[in-house]
Design a protein around this motif. Structure first.
Motif, PDB file in Angstrom:
ATOM      1  N   ASN A  33       0.888  -1.254   0.134  1.00 16.23           N
ATOM      2  CA  ASN A  33       0.080  -0.195   0.058  1.00 16.23           C
ATOM      3  C   ASN A  33       0.709   1.213   0.149  1.00 16.23           C
ATOM      4  O   ASN A  33       1.849   1.309   0.482  1.00 16.23           O
ATOM      5  N   ASP A  34       0.158   2.427  -0.444  1.00 18.08           N
ATOM      6  CA  ASP A  34       0.716   3.805  -0.373  1.00 18.08           C
ATOM      7  C   ASP A  34       0.247   4.250   0.856  1.00 18.08           C
ATOM      8  O   ASP A  34      -0.662   4.768   1.107  1.00 18.08           O
ATOM      9  N   ILE A  35       1.403   4.097   1.955  1.00 19.91           N
ATOM     10  CA  ILE A  35       0.921   4.389   3.386  1.00 19.91           C
ATOM     11  C   ILE A  35       1.149   5.982   3.616  1.00 19.91           C
ATOM     12  O   ILE A  35       1.955   6.592   3.138  1.00 19.91           O
ATOM     13  N   GLN A  36      -0.022   6.554   3.966  1.00 24.21           N
ATOM     14  CA  GLN A  36       0.134   7.996   4.497  1.00 24.21           C
ATOM     15  C   GLN A  36       0.495   8.020   5.704  1.00 24.21           C
ATOM     16  O   GLN A  36      -0.303   7.723   6.819  1.00 24.21           O
ATOM     17  N   TRP A  37       1.814   8.357   6.265  1.00 21.48           N
ATOM     18  CA  TRP A  37       2.200   8.516   7.586  1.00 21.48           C
ATOM     19  C   TRP A  37       1.900   9.815   8.142  1.00 21.48           C
ATOM     20  O   TRP A  37       2.042  10.907   7.938  1.00 21.48           O
ATOM     21  N   THR A 430      13.594   6.118  20.359  1.00 25.97           N
ATOM     22  CA  THR A 430      12.827   5.325  19.315  1.00 25.97           C
ATOM     23  C   THR A 430      11.479   5.807  19.207  1.00 25.97           C
ATOM     24  O   THR A 430      10.932   6.789  19.910  1.00 25.97           O
ATOM     25  N   ALA A 431      10.878   5.748  17.800  1.00 28.32           N
ATOM     26  CA  ALA A 431       9.776   6.406  17.501  1.00 28.32           C
ATOM     27  C   ALA A 431       8.647   5.488  16.728  1.00 28.32           C
ATOM     28  O   ALA A 431       9.301   4.400  16.048  1.00 28.32           O
ATOM     29  N   LEU A 432       7.525   5.450  17.157  1.00 32.73           N
ATOM     30  CA  LEU A 432       6.376   4.549  16.570  1.00 32.73           C
ATOM     31  C   LEU A 432       5.643   5.309  15.365  1.00 32.73           C
ATOM     32  O   LEU A 432       5.062   6.479  15.808  1.00 32.73           O
ATOM     33  N   LEU A 433       5.868   5.033  14.106  1.00 30.84           N
ATOM     34  CA  LEU A 433       5.234   5.677  13.300  1.00 30.84           C
ATOM     35  C   LEU A 433       3.602   5.135  12.970  1.00 30.84           C
ATOM     36  O   LEU A 433       3.577   4.035  12.777  1.00 30.84           O
ATOM     37  N   VAL A 434       2.635   5.936  12.809  1.00 29.00           N
ATOM     38  CA  VAL A 434       1.248   5.516  12.503  1.00 29.00           C
ATOM     39  C   VAL A 434       0.824   6.010  11.260  1.00 29.00           C
ATOM     40  O   VAL A 434       1.017   7.269  11.132  1.00 29.00           O
ATOM     41  N   GLY A 435       0.110   5.455  10.217  1.00 30.93           N
ATOM     42  CA  GLY A 435      -0.366   5.711   9.191  1.00 30.93           C
ATOM     43  C   GLY A 435      -1.336   5.176   8.599  1.00 30.93           C
ATOM     44  O   GLY A 435      -1.971   3.857   9.511  1.00 30.93           O
ATOM     45  N   GLN A 436      -1.997   5.331   7.501  1.00 36.81           N
ATOM     46  CA  GLN A 436      -2.940   4.776   6.812  1.00 36.81           C
ATOM     47  C   GLN A 436      -2.992   4.404   5.414  1.00 36.81           C
ATOM     48  O   GLN A 436      -2.264   5.303   4.839  1.00 36.81           O
ATOM     49  N   SER A 437      -3.518   3.413   4.837  1.00 33.82           N
ATOM     50  CA  SER A 437      -3.459   3.206   3.567  1.00 33.82           C
ATOM     51  C   SER A 437      -4.686   3.325   2.777  1.00 33.82           C
ATOM     52  O   SER A 437      -5.719   3.344   3.527  1.00 33.82           O
ATOM     53  N   PRO A 438      -4.947   3.622   1.569  1.00 33.56           N
ATOM     54  CA  PRO A 438      -6.062   3.872   1.006  1.00 33.56           C
ATOM     55  C   PRO A 438      -7.148   2.925   1.182  1.00 33.56           C
ATOM     56  O   PRO A 438      -8.523   3.313   1.395  1.00 33.56           O
TER      57      PRO A 438
END
Length: 592
Positions: A33-37, A430-438
């Protein structure tokens, strides 16, 4: 971008988490997926090398960093009779604290008599008695601080400079750069606009130079949100011309307008023009929240317990429209907790284990000395805000400095008290990235030096009673850097491991204390190296003793180790309880 190229979530590498165990995914269930972070949640300790605080600088280049000779490199503290009188003013000191005041008076007067008037920070620490409480100490230090003038610009304040290139740990600047890249992706700008909130600090003005420098060196155009709890309170009271008094009364920050006249002026302007913050939200491509006390961030952006102010409302609107990204570190991460999802405010793991917890504003660390702890609390009590935080992270509880401070037990206790299904804890650096795909899938990815831990309580039995905290079958996932997880549109969990399979060495398994530094990770390392399916341990908290059990499940998968050789994994089960309850029948009973 290198990071995003790593983040293709391949279906064939995933394991489905269900009550029945792992099941293979079909190819079209979870395509790339093209994830939008949209969120970057750092666990703290991401400070870069700077001219004022060189502990983060590379040891070999600590004195050779690329800041100018006019940079603010060391704070000077100055003692004179006017400052002495203000410090010792009896109106400030509690009667029961008179012995501490007298000892301070004796030392300060002796120093004046000897001719000593200017001090470096180390000398100041030796001058101030150890018996002073944190709030007393902060006030004394503030009132002794001298204005730092830029030698190249007559009358202007010297600025703190940041040197990302000379930072000792490469993961730290990488986290800032990742956030800038996220903002660039959402805006299309090569130099995205980052708005920084420093309102979690006791003195928000003291860290402005640092954060602006950190993001400018990471490729952004950076601005400061000139606000904080004191500004918010003064705005509501209509007393913007008396902000220094509000800073002292609300935040115990003294004489700040003298030390930071330019920044104090911006706060006064924002106080007189409340629409300033909303306009800055419209300007920004990314909004970043600093560390300190998450309750201060919340107090800055809410009208009351539950009602968001205009700036927060605008932030939520633009975040939901995917027009900007949001990040934070430490308190700036914790405050992102969803609405009505229990934002953790304070408390020690020991207090959580004993069940010493209550919904309350956080007590001051020295409230026991001053007798002003909120009702039902002491300095160690686990407290939380039931109405949640800013409302941008709706997946579960959030906590930071996670493994380093033994905080997993805080999450378990808070889940027992609130009924939360999931919790997320992020380690330092440390970092946790959160994103969504279409397609609606939600994605989580870890970068940095250590790991993020996700706890699943949906099949757990949790209880809090007079004996303390007990838990059965808490499902744990510890995702080290490069690893990820997905919650698909149907609410199912998938793991997306990185290609590397390098794991921790078994040469010297570490002793593990549940509440110690990376205690749970060390227990897991011992479990993996033991080649057994179950590991038991004990934790002593006089007069009680807790038994802890960690075991593999059908879903268990061992992942790569972090920088400190602590193992990562997916799908371990944790149980714990007071000794009296430790041998109770195991099962998946409905959680009370």
């Amino acid at each position: 971008m290198k990071t995003r190229q790593r983040l293709a979530f391949i279906a064939f590498a995933a394991l489905l988490l269900t009550a029945c165990g792992p099941q293979p995914l079909q190819e079209n269930d979870n395509p790339e997926n093209d994830i939008q972070w949209s969120l970057l949640l750092a666990g703290g300790s991401i400070s870069l090398c700077s001219s004022r605080y060189r502990s983060a600088c590379d040891d070999e280049r600590r004195d050779e960093a690329d800041w100018p000779t006019s940079a603010h490199t060391a704070t000077v503290y100055r003692l004179d009779r006017k400052r002495l009188k203000r410090i010792l003013d009896p109106a400030y000191w509690q009667e029961k604290r008179e012995p501490q005041r007298a000892k301070l008076e004796q030392r300060l007067k002796a120093s004046l008599k000897s001719g000593s008037s200017d001090f470096a920070h180390k000398e100041l620490r030796e001058l101030i008695p150890d018996e002073l409480s944190p709030r007393e100490r902060d006030r004394v230090i503030d009132l002794l601080e001298a204005f730092s003038e830029d030698p190249a610009r007559d009358g202007e304040r010297a600025r703190e400079w940041v040197s990302a290139a000379n930072t000792r740990e490469h993961e730290r600047p990488a986290i800032y750069q990742e956030f800038v890249e996220m903002a660039s992706a959402v805006s299309g700008r090569d130099q995205p606009r980052i708005l920084v909130f420093t309102s979690a600090a006791r003195d928000p003005l003291s860290v402005v130079d640092y954060y602006l420098g950190a993001f400018e060196q990471s490729g952004a155009e950076a601005r400061w949100a000139p606000t904080g709890p004191a500004v918010h309170a003064a705005t509501r009271a209509g007393e913007c011309d008396d902000l220094d008094q509000w800073r002292a009364g609300v935040s115990n920050a003294w004489n700040r307008a003298h030390i930071y006249p330019d920044l104090a002026a911006k706060q006064t302007e924002a106080c007189l023009n409340p629409d300033t913050l909303t306009s800055l939200m419209d300007w920004a491509d990314g909004v970043f929240f600093n560390g300190g006390d998450q309750s201060r961030h919340r107090a800055t952006l809410f009208k009351d317990e539950r009602t968001a102010g205009a700036a927060l409302t605008r932030l939520r609107e633009r975040f939901q429209a995917e027009a900007l990204v949001v990040g934070g570190t430490s308190a700036g991460t914790a405050v992102q907790t969803g609405q009505d999802m229990a934002m953790i405010a304070s408390g020690t793991p020991e207090a959580a284990l004993r069940g010493n917890m209550v919904t309350s504003p956080p007590p001051a660390p020295d409230c026991g000395l001053h007798g002003d702890c909120p009702e039902g609390t002491d300095p160690d009590t686990l407290t939380w805000q039931q109405a949640g935080g800013l409302g941008l992270f709706s997946f579960g509880l959030l906590d930071t400095h996670y493994g380093e401070r033994g905080r997993p037990v805080r999450s378990i206790a808070l889940a027992a008290a609130t009924g939360a299904d999931l919790s997320f804890g992020v380690d330092e650096t440390t970092a946790l990235l959160v994103g969504q795909s279409p397609g609606g899938d939600r994605h989580f990815h870890v970068l940095g030096a250590a790991a993020a831990m996700i706890m699943d309580f949906r099949e757990s039995t949790l209880s809090l009673n007079e004996s303390g905290l007990a838990a059965r079958n808490v499902l744990l996932h510890r995702l080290t850097s490069g690893n990820g997880m997905t919650i698909d549109a149907k609410g199912r969990f998938h793991i997306a491991p990185e290609s590397s399979t390098e794991q921790a060495s078994c040469d010297s398994p570490s002793d593990a204390d549940l509440l110690g530094d990376q205690g749970v990770a060390k227990m897991a390392g011992k479990l993996r190296c033991s080649k057994q399916a179950r590991l038991t341990a004990e934790h002593h908290a006089s007069p009680q003793r807790w038994q802890i059990e960690l075991e593999e499940t059908e879903q268990t998968q061992w992942l790569s180790a972090d920088r400190n050789q602590h193992v990562g994994w997916y799908g371990l089960s944790l149980s714990l309880g007071p000794e009296s309850a430790a041998d109770s029948k195991r099962g998946k009973e409905a959680r009370k």
